[in-house]
Design a protein around this motif. Structure first.
Motif, PDB file in Angstrom:
ATOM      1  N   VAL A 194      34.536  37.720  42.023  1.00 47.27           N
ATOM      2  CA  VAL A 194      35.946  37.940  42.361  1.00 47.27           C
ATOM      3  C   VAL A 194      36.358  37.021  43.503  1.00 47.27           C
ATOM      4  CG1 VAL A 194      37.593  39.619  43.273  1.00 47.27           C
ATOM      5  CG2 VAL A 194      35.947  40.317  41.548  1.00 47.27           C
ATOM      6  N   VAL A 198      39.311  34.141  43.100  1.00 43.57           N
ATOM      7  CA  VAL A 198      40.524  34.119  43.918  1.00 43.57           C
ATOM      8  C   VAL A 198      40.606  32.823  44.715  1.00 43.57           C
ATOM      9  CG1 VAL A 198      41.738  35.253  45.823  1.00 43.57           C
ATOM     10  CG2 VAL A 198      40.655  36.624  44.037  1.00 43.57           C
ATOM     11  N   LEU A 220      46.559  40.896  41.116  1.00 47.31           N
ATOM     12  CA  LEU A 220      45.299  41.420  41.644  1.00 47.31           C
ATOM     13  C   LEU A 220      44.608  42.322  40.637  1.00 47.31           C
ATOM     14  CD1 LEU A 220      43.286  42.093  43.964  1.00 47.31           C
ATOM     15  CD2 LEU A 220      44.855  43.926  44.603  1.00 47.31           C
ATOM     16  N   LYS A 223      43.137  40.369  37.722  1.00 44.71           N
ATOM     17  CA  LYS A 223      41.947  39.581  38.075  1.00 44.71           C
ATOM     18  C   LYS A 223      40.719  40.479  38.222  1.00 44.71           C
ATOM     19  CE  LYS A 223      42.735  36.079  40.442  1.00 44.71           C
ATOM     20  NZ  LYS A 223      42.358  35.092  39.401  1.00 44.71           N
ATOM     21  N   VAL A 224      40.875  41.596  38.941  1.00 37.95           N
ATOM     22  CA  VAL A 224      39.746  42.506  39.152  1.00 37.95           C
ATOM     23  C   VAL A 224      39.311  43.132  37.832  1.00 37.95           C
ATOM     24  CG1 VAL A 224      39.025  44.638  40.274  1.00 37.95           C
ATOM     25  CG2 VAL A 224      40.349  42.960  41.556  1.00 37.95           C
ATOM     26  N   ALA A 322      38.657  40.725  47.043  1.00 36.89           N
ATOM     27  CA  ALA A 322      39.834  39.939  46.649  1.00 36.89           C
ATOM     28  C   ALA A 322      40.770  39.761  47.837  1.00 36.89           C
ATOM     29  CB  ALA A 322      40.555  40.631  45.494  1.00 36.89           C
TER      30      ALA A 322
END
Length: 418
Positions: A194, A198, A220, A223-224, A322
């Motif tokens: 992660v 980022v 966010l 992405k996670v 993140a």
């Protein structure tokens, strides 16, 4: 909908990378190799060592028995043995007795010293022969009778008084440590992914472009969640391919594991006479105990709890990492930050001996409810039985802290990326 698009994009990016598939295929192959190599190495025929025996005491020379690893040859004198010895041969010298019981024996070598296994094998035969001589000459006891009761294998079974089920504490401890190590490494590994994801997108300006059409919290979350899905896929593939690789190793050479399978055969309980003596001398069935211990563990419950705590732990650590990654400079070391944030997991692993000593104790309980150590602590306690209310409490606190970390990360995204 936009969050789903980001999740799909993150998954596609990782599934397209050759490194993902190389690691997915390489890890099961390495684990299967680690599984098979010790068994293969143990079955390889060792080089036979010749031991020339010069026994002035007269107690040992005729009693030493040659084996697959050792060949004993009697010699008339030490000088003659040294003349006859080759560069790889050993010379065993027992001096003449000054008392009834000899106190010293000498094992001579040239150049390369003998291995510890060879030394132990020679010493074991000498000790056995000396013990037999003392029993016969001093105590007038038949050595065979002494050997039949010299070593017993009474097995202490720790069982539940209500159900009668055996606890299998040693097997459960090994499983607990393995689960804790796997979940800690997985959280650190995928948390670092992660951070790198980022960082890459922040510094190549992709995040800014995407952020113009979606909210930072959606970016966010996508992405996670995308990294989480690929992480779960990789874990499932690792487990499945490792099991298939091990099964393939066993199928390729069925005789390789015959000895291990033979040890799983149950022996009837003997009560008297020669049968009782044989029962005393029978080795403890280590493989059988392991199989029984694994059967005593509720594997579906353990697997479900592992997935639950992995996902919740990943949401917590993924959101925190993140947020940190959004603040990192290009030169910052993402791995170091991932280790720093994940240090509570390493602390829980360091405290594993104390947790295993008292799985229901206060320390184990606190480590389970503290969100940052809960994934590892829960795995350490799970094979021993973790109360449902503690599982629920730990999961709820993890979810609460993960939500707070996600809000913190979203604010960081809003300030640092948009």
């Amino acid at each position: 909908m936009k969050t789903l698009l980001i999740i799909a994009r993150e998954c596609r990016l990782r599934l397209r990378r050759p490194a993902f598939w190389v690691l997915t295929l390489a890890v099961p192959a390495v684990l299967a190799l680690f599984y098979a190599l010790p068994v293969i190495a143990a079955r390889q025929a060792a080089e036979r060592t010749t031991v020339l025996v010069a026994d002035q005491s007269g107690l040992f020379q005729n009693g030493l028995v040659s084996t697959d690893e050792l060949a004993f040859k009697p010699m008339p004198s030490l000088e003659y043995a040294h003349r006859e010895a080759g560069s790889h041969d050993l010379v065993l010298f027992i001096p003449m007795r000054e008392t009834t019981i000899p106190h010293d024996a000498f094992l001579y070598y040239r150049g390369i010293p003998p291995s510890p296994a060879v030394q132990s094998a020679v010493d074991a035969q000498l000790q056995n022969l000396l013990r037999n001589a003392i029993l016969e000459d001093v105590y007038e006891v038949d050595p065979s009778i002494f050997r039949s009761v010299e070593t017993t294998h009474l097995r202490l079974r720790t069982s539940d008084a209500a159900t009668g089920h055996e606890s299998h504490l040693q097997v459960k401890a090994v499983v607990a440590v393995a689960l804790a190590v796997v979940i800690a490494l997985a959280l650190l590994l995928f948390g670092a992914q992660v951070v790198r994801a980022v960082q890459e997108e922040r510094h190549n300006r992709v995040a800014e472009i995407v952020a113009t059409s979606v909210r930072p919290v959606q970016l966010l979350a996508g992405k996670v969640a995308g990294v989480a899905l690929t992480a779960m896929l990789q874990l499932i593939l690792w487990v499945s391919l490792t099991a298939a690789a091990i099964a393939g190793v066993q199928a390729a050479n069925p005789t390789l594991f015959e000895q291990a399978r033979a040890e799983q055969q149950m022996h009837s309980f003997a009560t008297k006479g020669e049968a009782a003596t044989a029962q005393y001398n029978a080795p403890v069935q280590l493989v059988d105990q392991t199989v029984q211990g694994l059967a005593a563990i509720q594997l579906p419950v353990v697997a479900g709890a592992f997935v639950l705590f992995f996902l919740l732990g990943y949401l917590l650590y993924g959101a925190l990492l993140a947020a940190i990654a959004a603040r990192l400079d290009a030169e910052a070391d993402a791995t170091q930050w991932a280790l720093l944030v994940g240090s509570p997991l390493l602390l829980a692993l360091a405290l594993a001996p104390l947790v295993l000593r008292a799985p229901a104790g206060a320390l184990a309980g606190w480590l389970t409810v503290i969100p940052f150590t809960a994934p590892v602590a829960a795995m350490l306690r799970l094979p021993f039985g973790l109360p449902l209310w503690q599982v629920a409490a730990a999961a709820a606190l993890l979810l609460l802290f993960a939500a707070a970390a996600a809000l913190l990360a979203a604010r960081t995204y809003r300030r640092r990326i948009v």
